[in-house]
Design a protein around this motif. Structure first.
Motif, PDB file in Angstrom:
ATOM      1  N   PHE A  34     -20.691  11.314  -7.298  1.00  0.00           N
ATOM      2  CA  PHE A  34     -19.653  10.689  -6.202  1.00  0.00           C
ATOM      3  C   PHE A  34     -20.076  11.123  -4.834  1.00  0.00           C
ATOM      4  N   ASP A  35     -21.205  11.552  -4.819  1.00  0.00           N
ATOM      5  CA  ASP A  35     -21.745  11.914  -3.277  1.00  0.00           C
ATOM      6  C   ASP A  35     -20.532  12.902  -2.780  1.00  0.00           C
ATOM      7  N   HIS A  36     -20.241  13.824  -3.401  1.00  0.00           N
ATOM      8  CA  HIS A  36     -19.120  14.940  -3.182  1.00  0.00           C
ATOM      9  C   HIS A  36     -20.056  15.998  -2.364  1.00  0.00           C
ATOM     10  N   TYR A  37     -20.030  15.599  -1.020  1.00  0.00           N
ATOM     11  CA  TYR A  37     -20.741  16.470   0.121  1.00  0.00           C
ATOM     12  C   TYR A  37     -19.945  18.022   0.156  1.00  0.00           C
ATOM     13  N   LEU A  38     -18.500  17.884  -0.124  1.00  0.00           N
ATOM     14  CA  LEU A  38     -17.949  19.230   0.066  1.00  0.00           C
ATOM     15  C   LEU A  38     -18.210  20.079  -1.005  1.00  0.00           C
ATOM     16  N   LEU A  39     -18.587  19.503  -2.340  1.00  0.00           N
ATOM     17  CA  LEU A  39     -18.733  20.442  -3.418  1.00  0.00           C
ATOM     18  C   LEU A  39     -20.207  20.689  -3.222  1.00  0.00           C
ATOM     19  N   ALA A  40     -21.062  19.935  -2.897  1.00  0.00           N
ATOM     20  CA  ALA A  40     -22.465  20.168  -2.943  1.00  0.00           C
ATOM     21  C   ALA A  40     -22.907  21.319  -1.941  1.00  0.00           C
ATOM     22  N   ASP A  41     -22.158  21.219  -0.659  1.00  0.00           N
ATOM     23  CA  ASP A  41     -22.398  22.439   0.401  1.00  0.00           C
ATOM     24  C   ASP A  41     -21.080  22.783   0.758  1.00  0.00           C
ATOM     25  N   PRO A  42     -20.294  23.400   0.055  1.00  0.00           N
ATOM     26  CA  PRO A  42     -18.974  23.869   0.497  1.00  0.00           C
ATOM     27  C   PRO A  42     -18.932  24.576   1.657  1.00  0.00           C
ATOM     28  N   PRO A  43     -17.855  23.962   2.679  1.00  0.00           N
ATOM     29  CA  PRO A  43     -17.551  24.572   3.854  1.00  0.00           C
ATOM     30  C   PRO A  43     -16.531  25.652   3.547  1.00  0.00           C
ATOM     31  N   PRO A  44     -16.298  26.690   4.522  1.00  0.00           N
ATOM     32  CA  PRO A  44     -15.333  27.817   4.426  1.00  0.00           C
ATOM     33  C   PRO A  44     -14.036  27.387   4.020  1.00  0.00           C
ATOM     34  N   PHE A  45     -13.475  26.372   4.532  1.00  0.00           N
ATOM     35  CA  PHE A  45     -12.075  25.777   4.326  1.00  0.00           C
ATOM     36  C   PHE A  45     -12.175  25.188   2.910  1.00  0.00           C
ATOM     37  N   PHE A  46     -13.176  24.645   2.385  1.00  0.00           N
ATOM     38  CA  PHE A  46     -13.212  24.026   1.059  1.00  0.00           C
ATOM     39  C   PHE A  46     -13.032  25.098   0.011  1.00  0.00           C
ATOM     40  N   ARG A  47     -13.832  26.251   0.273  1.00  0.00           N
ATOM     41  CA  ARG A  47     -13.851  27.209  -0.583  1.00  0.00           C
ATOM     42  C   ARG A  47     -12.264  28.172  -0.629  1.00  0.00           C
ATOM     43  N   ASP A  48     -11.792  28.105   0.458  1.00  0.00           N
ATOM     44  CA  ASP A  48     -10.365  28.643   0.457  1.00  0.00           C
ATOM     45  C   ASP A  48      -9.467  27.562  -0.133  1.00  0.00           C
ATOM     46  N   LEU A  49      -9.533  26.300  -0.106  1.00  0.00           N
ATOM     47  CA  LEU A  49      -8.673  25.527  -0.917  1.00  0.00           C
ATOM     48  C   LEU A  49      -9.007  25.786  -2.455  1.00  0.00           C
ATOM     49  N   ILE A  50      -9.967  25.967  -2.752  1.00  0.00           N
ATOM     50  CA  ILE A  50     -10.398  26.303  -4.261  1.00  0.00           C
ATOM     51  C   ILE A  50      -9.625  27.681  -4.586  1.00  0.00           C
ATOM     52  N   TRP A  51      -9.738  28.732  -3.830  1.00  0.00           N
ATOM     53  CA  TRP A  51      -9.207  29.835  -4.022  1.00  0.00           C
ATOM     54  C   TRP A  51      -7.777  29.421  -4.511  1.00  0.00           C
ATOM     55  N   LEU A  52      -7.003  28.703  -3.431  1.00  0.00           N
ATOM     56  CA  LEU A  52      -5.678  28.180  -3.603  1.00  0.00           C
ATOM     57  C   LEU A  52      -5.334  27.595  -5.006  1.00  0.00           C
ATOM     58  N   LEU A  53      -6.224  26.854  -5.140  1.00  0.00           N
ATOM     59  CA  LEU A  53      -6.009  25.983  -6.519  1.00  0.00           C
ATOM     60  C   LEU A  53      -5.972  27.203  -7.597  1.00  0.00           C
ATOM     61  N   LEU A  54      -6.836  27.878  -7.867  1.00  0.00           N
ATOM     62  CA  LEU A  54      -7.086  29.039  -8.775  1.00  0.00           C
ATOM     63  C   LEU A  54      -5.928  29.848  -8.699  1.00  0.00           C
ATOM     64  N   THR A  55      -5.242  30.437  -7.574  1.00  0.00           N
ATOM     65  CA  THR A  55      -4.227  31.383  -7.708  1.00  0.00           C
ATOM     66  C   THR A  55      -2.846  30.868  -7.707  1.00  0.00           C
ATOM     67  N   PHE A  56      -2.680  29.483  -7.127  1.00  0.00           N
ATOM     68  CA  PHE A  56      -1.485  28.969  -7.067  1.00  0.00           C
ATOM     69  C   PHE A  56      -1.447  28.069  -8.045  1.00  0.00           C
ATOM     70  N   LEU A  57      -2.064  26.871  -7.971  1.00  0.00           N
ATOM     71  CA  LEU A  57      -1.779  25.732  -8.750  1.00  0.00           C
ATOM     72  C   LEU A  57      -2.205  25.877 -10.194  1.00  0.00           C
ATOM     73  N   TRP A  58      -3.092  26.566 -10.402  1.00  0.00           N
ATOM     74  CA  TRP A  58      -3.400  26.848 -11.888  1.00  0.00           C
ATOM     75  C   TRP A  58      -2.393  27.366 -12.605  1.00  0.00           C
ATOM     76  N   PRO A  59      -1.821  28.450 -12.268  1.00  0.00           N
ATOM     77  CA  PRO A  59      -0.758  29.065 -13.105  1.00  0.00           C
ATOM     78  C   PRO A  59       0.615  28.094 -13.028  1.00  0.00           C
ATOM     79  N   VAL A  60       0.784  27.368 -11.785  1.00  0.00           N
ATOM     80  CA  VAL A  60       2.089  26.447 -11.735  1.00  0.00           C
ATOM     81  C   VAL A  60       1.923  25.593 -12.912  1.00  0.00           C
ATOM     82  N   CYS A  61       0.687  24.943 -13.159  1.00  0.00           N
ATOM     83  CA  CYS A  61       0.429  23.896 -14.073  1.00  0.00           C
ATOM     84  C   CYS A  61       0.435  24.409 -15.837  1.00  0.00           C
ATOM     85  N   ILE A  62      -0.061  25.590 -15.749  1.00  0.00           N
ATOM     86  CA  ILE A  62       0.218  26.338 -16.868  1.00  0.00           C
ATOM     87  C   ILE A  62       1.789  26.446 -17.267  1.00  0.00           C
TER      88      ILE A  62
END
Length: 170
Positions: free
Chosen positions: A53-81
């Motif tokens: 998918f030529d996902h440049y954010l995934l290939a070389d994640p900038p700091p804001f993208f890393r922070d978004l992933i932390w938010l996915l892990l700490t907030f969205l994941w438990p909400v979906c469970i």
């Protein structure tokens, strides 16, 4: 017709929650955690996805993208469970709340991603096309949560405020 639409939205909610429950800890979290924690097959899937998918954010994640992933892990994941639990146990209030929370979070998350991808002009149509259904599902989850909330509390009440018909007469 409304019952069919409701069932489709519920199925979409379950599919979204199941996808997040599985994908976030196994795939997305590779952005912020050492890849040595994952089986080689998951690392290969993540690399394939970034390349396909030529996902440049995934290939070389900038700091804001890393922070978004932390938010996915700490907030969205438990909400979906919680959303999956609510659907399985048929807890209407929890379904409404968790759907609303997941939808609002995803709309915010998608706004940041689309802002970066479209603003930087680095995103391919294929990458934007991959994320577009998630934005549509997020909007659907928000509407599902809001509609469920209004059904639970009735048209004359707003959460803790009782309608005039329910107030005690003196």
């Amino acid at each position: 017709m409304a019952a069919v639409l409701s069932k489709v939205v519920d199925a979409t909610s379950v599919l979204f929650s199941l996808t997040v429950t599985v994908a976030v800890p196994l795939i997305d979290s590779q952005v912020v955690l050492p890849t040595g924690l994952y089986p080689a097959s998951f690392v290969r899937v993540n690399r394939w996805f970034a390349a396909e998918f030529d996902h440049y954010l995934l290939a070389d994640p900038p700091p804001f993208f890393r922070d978004l992933i932390w938010l996915l892990l700490t907030f969205l994941w438990p909400v979906c469970i919680a959303n999956l639990y609510a659907v399985i146990t048929r807890r209407c209030r929890l379904i409404a709340t968790s759907s609303l929370m997941a939808g609002v979070f995803m709309l915010t998350y998608m706004s940041a991603l689309f802002g970066e991808m479209l603003g930087s002009r680095r995103a391919t149509p294929k990458l934007v096309g991959f994320y577009t259904p998630f934005a549509v599902v997020a909007a659907t989850l928000v509407l599902r949560g809001l509609c469920s909330y209004s059904k639970l509390h009735g048209p004359d009440t707003i959460g803790w405020v009782a309608s005039s018909a329910q107030k005690k007469r003196v």
